[in-house]
Design an enzyme around this catalytic site. Structure first.
Site, PDB file in Angstrom:
ATOM      1  N   GLU A 430       0.817  -1.208   0.000  1.00  0.00           N
ATOM      2  CA  GLU A 430       0.000   0.000   0.000  1.00  0.00           C
ATOM      3  C   GLU A 430       0.854   1.263   0.000  1.00  0.00           C
ATOM      4  O   GLU A 430       0.334   2.362   0.114  1.00  0.00           O
ATOM      5  CB  GLU A 430      -0.976  -0.007   1.184  1.00  0.00           C
ATOM      6  N   ASP A 454      -4.807   2.949   0.515  1.00  0.00           N
ATOM      7  CA  ASP A 454      -3.625   3.721   0.865  1.00  0.00           C
ATOM      8  C   ASP A 454      -2.695   3.874  -0.328  1.00  0.00           C
ATOM      9  O   ASP A 454      -2.041   4.903  -0.486  1.00  0.00           O
ATOM     10  CB  ASP A 454      -2.881   3.061   2.037  1.00  0.00           C
ATOM     11  N   CYS A 501      -7.313  -6.002  -1.442  1.00  0.00           N
ATOM     12  CA  CYS A 501      -8.362  -5.917  -0.409  1.00  0.00           C
ATOM     13  C   CYS A 501      -8.800  -4.489  -0.127  1.00  0.00           C
ATOM     14  O   CYS A 501      -9.499  -4.237   0.835  1.00  0.00           O
ATOM     15  CB  CYS A 501      -7.894  -6.592   0.871  1.00  0.00           C
TER      16      CYS A 501
HETATM   17  C1  PEP Z   1      -6.019  -0.217   2.095  1.00  0.00           C
HETATM   18  O1  PEP Z   1      -5.258   0.691   2.443  1.00  0.00           O
HETATM   19  O2  PEP Z   1      -6.391  -0.391   0.928  1.00  0.00           O
HETATM   20  C2  PEP Z   1      -6.540  -1.171   3.083  1.00  0.00           C
HETATM   21  C3  PEP Z   1      -7.209  -2.222   2.711  1.00  0.00           C
HETATM   22  O3  PEP Z   1      -6.361  -0.881   4.399  1.00  0.00           O
HETATM   23  P1  PEP Z   1      -7.118   0.276   5.193  1.00  0.00           P
HETATM   24  O4  PEP Z   1      -8.227   0.795   4.329  1.00  0.00           O
HETATM   25  O5  PEP Z   1      -7.621  -0.323   6.461  1.00  0.00           O
HETATM   26  O6  PEP Z   1      -6.061   1.290   5.425  1.00  0.00           O
HETATM   27 MG    MG Z   2      -4.324   0.656   4.363  1.00  0.00          MG
END
Ligand code: PEP
Ligand code: MG
Length: 566
Positions: A430, A454, A501
């Site tokens: 990320e 991210d 994800c």
């Molecule tokens: C993301 O950054 O895409 C992720 C799945 O984590 P979060 O949204 O919890 O930062």
């Molecule tokens: Mg993230």
């Protein structure tokens, strides 16, 4: 009246507004013991400083919307520094042994009585400002961040400046028809939770709190990003039809929910479930998903007075692993920081929290917290198929260091005579610096999952929470597609599993592109599963590859959007 913002979770709702504002505190008359005066005075000064910082933050944010609004908060700062009040409160504490909260309440009360007696509406308005400051000081004195949202009595549309992820995580989903905020963006954690709960959400509604009233009727369309206040009968009729059409579309998609996820030519795309907690309601989708593709464990640490200990975490992780039987559970280690704060731990204020001591960095600097989590996870792995995943990895050193922590947690368990199983270790991709060396990363880990939320924020240099820069946060940016493609290829070539994800995986328009770029595993919140499976069933892999090839040729996100819409 019409307000417009950006729809961040789909859906349509009609109902009454619940204004989410701060709570009011009235302390009891109380006095301090001899010798304790100074500590109460110090605490008052600390709380005053915190209030000043909060006001400054709001003032700067308001400055962007116009100087008049910013002036209100500058005036509040002046009240906070008022000479008379700031002589009076310390004098009462030091000389008359008043408890700090009582001194704040009473000294402000004296001023308020005088102002209210003046009978002049302009002066009375000034009284409201003093009252506001007093409420802020007392809220901070009692360590309350903001009012909580668990206790709603009837279904409402909640309007707020912003929600903390812990607010949204603790809401009663049956009592919330919609979420409206002035702040926040498409991949803010509020939007993610709203989406996973199937609650429509709109963010970036400027001036919302100045416009709406508590109890006011509103019609919300998160697809259009619009809020109509006091809608007329004709509008309500129109909304009835819209709600019905949306319900039918969802019903159609629903027929795919429990089916295996196959493309039109029969290629399997694995579907993972993103979870934030261990409630039965959230885990029930384990029956028709292939894995828990993202277990955001930090939510177990939020909205509570103490950190969960090893036993409590062990029980929670074991529960998830058992629900998923032998299907993989990608347990992401603590991702605190950014927009996710802990109520039970004072974290230093940072100028740029998303670029700060977040996630794995926070864990490295709080080794006891990290070790406790790792030990709980390793012990739970005996009960299922655990894949340990580290967030916010920016370098190969980060990976090695996280793995050393894991080894040392295992050694401690061995010494303590506690059982633990085998785990796979992997990372979230990320941060661009690790995505660009994905081939090197693949050699160090067993798997990876792309965190597109991210990745987009860091790649486009646009804060995912800041609605002012929403237009710069472009999930469809050509750089995103290229980087996802390269990352997926690096892992596939190394023979290591790779998934995605972030919120892109729950976007039915984006999933054919992701499949075309080589991804065969997508993970999302429960509410998006049916629509994603339907989208995948409608295309062959060949078609996905054609779509992806086309997308890779566009030079701007808007062109990609237009093409995919068609
Ligand atoms: C993301 O950054 O895409 C992720 C799945 O984590 P979060 O949204 O919890 O930062
Ligand atoms: Mg993230």
């Amino acid at each position: 009246m019409l307000l417009t913002g950006k729809g961040t979770a789909p859906g349509i709702a009609v109902g009454r507004i619940f204004l989410y504002k701060k709570k009011y505190f009235i302390p009891e008359e109380s006095f301090v013991d001899e010798g304790e005066e100074q500590s109460h005075l110090d605490r008052y000064l600390a709380v005053k400083k915190q209030a000043m910082e909060e006001l400054e933050e709001i003032r700067l944010a308001m400055l962007k919307h116009g100087p008049e609004k910013a002036e209100i908060f500058a005036a509040h700062q002046e009240i906070l520094d008022d000479i008379v009040i700031n002589e009076e409160i310390p004098a009462r504490i030091l000389n008359e042994h008043w408890a700090g909260d009582w001194a704040i309440y009473q000294v402000y009360e004296t001023v308020l009585v005088v102002l209210k007696k003046a009978g002049d509406p302009l002066i009375a308005e000034r009284a409201a400002d003093f009252d506001d400051i007093r409420a802020r000081l007392l809220r901070l004195w009692y360590g309350e961040k903001k009012e909580k949202l668990h206790a709603l009595s009837e279904p409402v549309i909640i309007a707020a400046h912003d929600f903390l992820p812990s607010d949204t995580a603790s809401i009663d989903r049956d009592k919330v028809l919609g979420l409206l905020t002035e702040h926040g963006g498409e991949t803010s954690h509020t939007a993610i939770i709203a989406k996973s709960y199937g609650i429509p959400a709109i963010s970036g509604l400027q001036g919302l709190l100045d416009t709406v009233k508590n109890g006011q009727f509103a019609a919300v369309d998160a697809h259009e990003g619009t809020v109509i206040l006091d809608p007329e009968d004709a509008v309500l009729e129109e909304y009835k039809i819209k709600i019905e059409a949306y319900r039918r579309d969802r019903q159609d998609a629903e027929t795919f929910r429990k089916k295996e996820c196959l493309t039109a030519d029969g290629i399997k795309i694995e579907i993972g479930l993103n979870i934030t907690g261990v409630e039965e309601e959230e885990l029930r989708a384990c029956e028709y998903t292939d894995c828990a593709g993202l277990f955001r464990t930090e939510f177990l640490f939020m909205d509570r007075d103490t950190l969960p200990d090893e036993e409590e975490q062990f029980a929670a992780y074991r529960k998830v692993l058992e629900h998923f039987n032998q299907k993989p559970v990608l347990l992401r280690t603590l991702d605190i920081g950014g927009d996710k704060k802990l109520d039970n731990m004072e974290l230093p204020r940072e100028e740029n929290p998303f670029l700060g001591n977040r996630a794995l960095r926070f864990c490295f600097s709080n080794p006891d917290i990290f070790k406790t989590q790792l030990k709980a996870a390793l012990r739970a792995s005996v009960y299922g198929n655990l894949w340990l995943m580290f967030p916010m990895v920016s370098s190969i050193e980060d990976i090695r260091r996280a793995k050393e922590f894991t080894t040392s947690a295992a050694e401690e368990l061995k010494k303590e005579g506690k059982k633990f199983g085998e785990v796979k270790t992997g990372i979230m991709i990320e941060i661009p610096s690790i995505a660009l060396v994905a081939d090197l990363a693949a050699a160090e880990v067993d798997f990876a999952s792309i965190g597109s939320n991210d990745l987009c924020q860091y790649l486009c240099a646009a804060d995912r929470m800041n609605s002012e820069v929403e237009s710069y946060y472009q999930s469809y940016h050509p750089a995103m597609w290229r980087l996802i493609k390269e990352t997926a290829s690096a892992f596939t070539n190394a023979g290591k599993p790779i998934s995605l994800c972030g919120e892109l995986a729950s976007d039915p328009l984006a999933v054919p592109v992701l499949a075309g770029l080589g991804l065969r595993k997508l993970s999302m919140g429960e509410a998006s599963i049916a629509a994603v499976k339907r989208a995948i069933a409608s295309v062959s892999v060949k078609k996905c590859e054609e779509i992806a090839a086309k997308v890779l040729k566009f030079s701007a996100a808007a062109q990609v959007q237009e093409y995919l819409n068609k």
